[in-house]
Scaffold this active site. Sequence first.
Site, PDB file in Angstrom:
ATOM      1  N   ARG B  23      22.895 -10.761   3.544  1.00  0.00           N
ATOM      2  CA  ARG B  23      24.288 -10.609   3.092  1.00  0.00           C
ATOM      3  C   ARG B  23      25.096  -9.745   4.059  1.00  0.00           C
ATOM      4  O   ARG B  23      26.302  -9.931   4.211  1.00  0.00           O
ATOM      5  CB  ARG B  23      24.321 -10.000   1.691  1.00  0.00           C
ATOM      6  N   CYS B  44       5.017  -7.534 -12.194  1.00  0.00           N
ATOM      7  CA  CYS B  44       4.981  -6.794 -13.464  1.00  0.00           C
ATOM      8  C   CYS B  44       4.739  -7.712 -14.666  1.00  0.00           C
ATOM      9  O   CYS B  44       4.469  -7.245 -15.767  1.00  0.00           O
ATOM     10  CB  CYS B  44       6.281  -6.019 -13.662  1.00  0.00           C
ATOM     11  N   THR B 280      10.445   5.286   9.488  1.00  0.00           N
ATOM     12  CA  THR B 280       9.143   5.865   9.800  1.00  0.00           C
ATOM     13  C   THR B 280       9.281   6.684  11.084  1.00  0.00           C
ATOM     14  O   THR B 280      10.388   6.835  11.629  1.00  0.00           O
ATOM     15  CB  THR B 280       8.095   4.762  10.034  1.00  0.00           C
ATOM     16  N   TYR B 286      11.052   0.734   9.637  1.00  0.00           N
ATOM     17  CA  TYR B 286      11.312   1.258   8.302  1.00  0.00           C
ATOM     18  C   TYR B 286      10.124   0.929   7.402  1.00  0.00           C
ATOM     19  O   TYR B 286       9.368   0.002   7.680  1.00  0.00           O
ATOM     20  CB  TYR B 286      12.578   0.623   7.728  1.00  0.00           C
ATOM     21  N   ALA B 287       9.975   1.694   6.341  1.00  0.00           N
ATOM     22  CA  ALA B 287       8.934   1.342   5.367  1.00  0.00           C
ATOM     23  C   ALA B 287       9.462   1.594   3.963  1.00  0.00           C
ATOM     24  O   ALA B 287      10.239   2.534   3.726  1.00  0.00           O
ATOM     25  CB  ALA B 287       7.658   2.141   5.613  1.00  0.00           C
ATOM     26  N   GLY B 289       8.638   0.781  -0.586  1.00  0.00           N
ATOM     27  CA  GLY B 289       7.752   0.326  -1.654  1.00  0.00           C
ATOM     28  C   GLY B 289       6.488   1.156  -1.824  1.00  0.00           C
ATOM     29  O   GLY B 289       6.430   2.323  -1.445  1.00  0.00           O
ATOM     30  N   TYR B 433      27.128   5.879 -31.311  1.00  0.00           N
ATOM     31  CA  TYR B 433      26.663   6.061 -32.683  1.00  0.00           C
ATOM     32  C   TYR B 433      27.307   5.081 -33.642  1.00  0.00           C
ATOM     33  O   TYR B 433      28.503   5.088 -33.854  1.00  0.00           O
ATOM     34  CB  TYR B 433      26.925   7.492 -33.161  1.00  0.00           C
ATOM     35  N   LYS B 441      24.162  13.000 -34.230  1.00  0.00           N
ATOM     36  CA  LYS B 441      23.496  13.775 -33.181  1.00  0.00           C
ATOM     37  C   LYS B 441      22.288  12.962 -32.729  1.00  0.00           C
ATOM     38  O   LYS B 441      21.281  12.888 -33.427  1.00  0.00           O
ATOM     39  CB  LYS B 441      23.061  15.143 -33.700  1.00  0.00           C
TER      40      LYS B 441
END
Lengths: 559, 559
Positions: B23, B44, B280, B286-287, B289, B433, B441
Amino acid sequence: MGQRVLIVGGVAGGMSAATRARRLAEDAEIVVFERGPHVSFANCGLPYFLGGEIADRNKLLVQTPERLKAVFNLDIRTHAEVVSIDPEHKEITVRDRTSNRVSTERYDALILSTGAAPVVPRVPGADRPGHFALRTLEDMDAIDGWIKERGATNGVVVGGGFIGLEVAEQLHRRGLRISVIERNPQVLKPFDPEMAAHLHIELRKHGVGLYLNNGLSRFDSPTAGERAGASVVVLANGTRLPADVVILGLGVRPEAKLARDAGLVIGPTGGVKVDAHLRTSAPDVYAVGDAIEVTHGVTGRPALIPLGGPANRQGRTAADNIFGVPSAYPGTLGTAIVRVFDRTAAVTGANEAQLKDAGMAFEAVHLHPNAHAGYYPGAAPLALKVLFDPVTGRLLGAQAVGADGIDKRIDVLATALRAGMTVDDVADLELCYAPPFGAAKDPVNLAGMAAQNVRAGLVHPIRWDEIASLDRTLALILDFRDRAEREAGAIPGSVHIPLGELRARLDELPRDAEIIAHCASGQRSYNACRILMQNGFRCRNLVGSFKTWKAAVDGSRPT
Amino acid sequence: MGQRVLIVGGVAGGMSAATRARRLAEDAEIVVFERGPHVSFANCGLPYFLGGEIADRNKLLVQTPERLKAVFNLDIRTHAEVVSIDPEHKEITVRDRTSNRVSTERYDALILSTGAAPVVPRVPGADRPGHFALRTLEDMDAIDGWIKERGATNGVVVGGGFIGLEVAEQLHRRGLRISVIERNPQVLKPFDPEMAAHLHIELRKHGVGLYLNNGLSRFDSPTAGERAGASVVVLANGTRLPADVVILGLGVRPEAKLARDAGLVIGPTGGVKVDAHLRTSAPDVYAVGDAIEVTHGVTGRPALIPLGGPANRQGRTAADNIFGVPSAYPGTLGTAIVRVFDRTAAVTGANEAQLKDAGMAFEAVHLHPNAHAGYYPGAAPLALKVLFDPVTGRLLGAQAVGADGIDKRIDVLATALRAGMTVDDVADLELCYAPPFGAAKDPVNLAGMAAQNVRAGLVHPIRWDEIASLDRTLALILDFRDRAEREAGAIPGSVHIPLGELRARLDELPRDAEIIAHCASGQRSYNACRILMQNGFRCRNLVGSFKTWKAAVDGSRPT
């Protein structure tokens, strides 16, 4: 003997003040004067008893005077109306509504928690039978009794505010046919129109008659040939709605007469004026809850924001200040939530109208992400709008509507708002993620990221309400959804290019027109905009895309 | 032609980096090397497919290489293992695992998203059949196939971490009898023991065999007379658990070999060392995760926190920095959540063990409020623990367990934590609420208020684990609950005075002993402490009171 603290009003703010005061000062004399028969009842629960969701009326009586005496050693006087304050002599005059006896009470500190009263419409026929506000247990009992006695099957709710919509939902649940009338073009003023539109659709989906932009003109008796009923609600445009029961949900006004009569300063909004320590203009007189004028946490303007949460916290703050615990009230953000059938809507901070009124610059993002990971069952989209300062990136407000996960997102954004966070901070929030609960990028993160992209100039937004007036000789609306989505409905005059085909079809596109990109929610069309912009096209992304546009268009019809 | 960006690893962080890079730079060449057959799968979600909650395996394949090519013009190479990095010449060596061909690829920028590998136990019998880790779709398919083929009815999960508990729940859902073994005295290390105890109770309630403080010794073959099965899990104390299938949930270690071999700096925790921009020690490398060492957002210490949310945001940040969008990663709070049968547990920030390790002073409050207004149906209590700095009041961490509303409270507190809020700020948060969603509260407000009271010296806390060692000649435990509550169970040796009777019975109490006050959750006993302290008694309030004490005691037994 310690200080003598008198508290006027025994619900929410008043009762929080009383119990906190006791914890701080075992030796204080604490007297609570309540005009009605009950203290500390759950006023936010009243609609849910009417609908039967709360089956046991006793559940609404959170505390009894006996228990408050036993545990907190509070002197609770019900049916006790405070009729005047003498700030100079630190005295109040109290009338016992049962005996009509009048007495004088001395105070060291006084806390006014007088609340707010329902707005009563000044129109012909207002005194007809079967008209009710819903503010107290007695109001609730009266409505319940009336519906039972009359076998009411038909109700009209006048005013589409929070309580109006809750009552509409609950009376519908009870089996009544319900109409809601609202003089504004939308329900729920704290929401922007395209967000309220989702609730218009939901109300109508459940068969509620919704009359927008069409206020109350008068009440009439049924005429010959008209359905019998207690009253006929006549709208501004002449529409007649016969009703067995009418609920007046026109909002509330601060009960400030007591304060005003005593010479206390009243703010421009009509609420009792207080400082950050909730002190009124009279020495040792504090005021809390719906009766006071607060400072809006975003605009800094004086505002009336009658809500239970702030009232409770204000009561505690007032007691703290009386007993020397340093405490300031930080202003009110107006965080509020309402469930309307299968939709929940929540809001925090300022909306567009409030920001415009305050002359504050803002920009908005709209998203429609799933409430939890799309690959896990039950994932339903929510509509999330976040308002921010385009210059500083500071969060200004947020609104959300959806089936679930709404309270969570608005609570997170209310916390971010209170912290003065920017959209950068929001993009980086580290929130819970497991498939049943969220997503690796939570909707809140995504909103922050979308706002970052706007601020960085990576995408230029266009609003749903600019579409209708676009000059189509200068602008081309491009739909980047998949074919099946487009077949289910499209923006008139738009042209379709599935996102995956865009790079190969760039030479089909005009360089002399602005491209308005959209998809379902704005994410794919954001990708399209990035491709287009980097290939030299002028381009804007429709904020919230088809989903926002469609809801706003469908939801905005007046009947 | 723009920059050539190579990305090692095509899940979570790697894929977020790739799409963000596209992008930002339409003209960049972006190549993703993935060792396995799939990119961008929902790791996951793997346990939930095993249990059948996610019925369609395709749902786990979030993106395909074809779609990523069409929409993002990404060059995705699966079965492509990066075997070395030459930072000096800015080249990597790649082995195609299908053809075994080795090639060299030049980069302008390199992003390492190599993830983490399951810890494999080095014990005798580890190579027996039927042992599985669960990290990839292939792992999941292997477990699923094994269970089907063998008609497995009996499983052992080795390690009570997040994934271990999710798998235990899901295999139980599938009909297997499950045992979980854990060498520590509790499951889920990020939680303090009395919070994890709630999950011990929940696991046992559902018939899961839970072996605590009793690690893996070895794997054996079934002996004569022992239930047949693939393997026998032998615990430290000699207990033998026959299993048709064994899930290894011993945690993960960063896959840092590639980085280490290339001479990149590895942190003390074993993760790749990066700066705030995720760079790094090698230029333009770069690193992100699970492979990296992060800075803990509360303790400031280096930490390994392998979570999907941070990985995704890190990927975006790395891409931003490559393409000149200023972006820093703010450290990790470790916000995490897990559902275990009918309970959800979530955590953010530091726990007691981490704070002790870091030498940071802390104080804790424990609450058991309802997740929403008690008068509205379905209100269930949650257990909420908040850790804070007693000197500054700054929030340090929070943990919650309960039936619902857990994700919301921890998300709000994670936001407050990131903002550097104090308990005063938390007490004053303005949250949603309405009866179905919260309370005037909110539990979060109540936690802030409870912490304020501790800081102000209005109450002195005592912890549940101090009760057992109290010298009862110097301390009297007073129970302020109602009679019915006490009849259902009490702390041995405690004396009962219902709160409402306290003021009248003060002369029954000893002035030479310290009074340890408790009720069910600590709220009524806080009121009792205020009465006692203001009447000259020495008094401490049992934090979280009977509910915390009872769960900790019941939940802490090893089997």
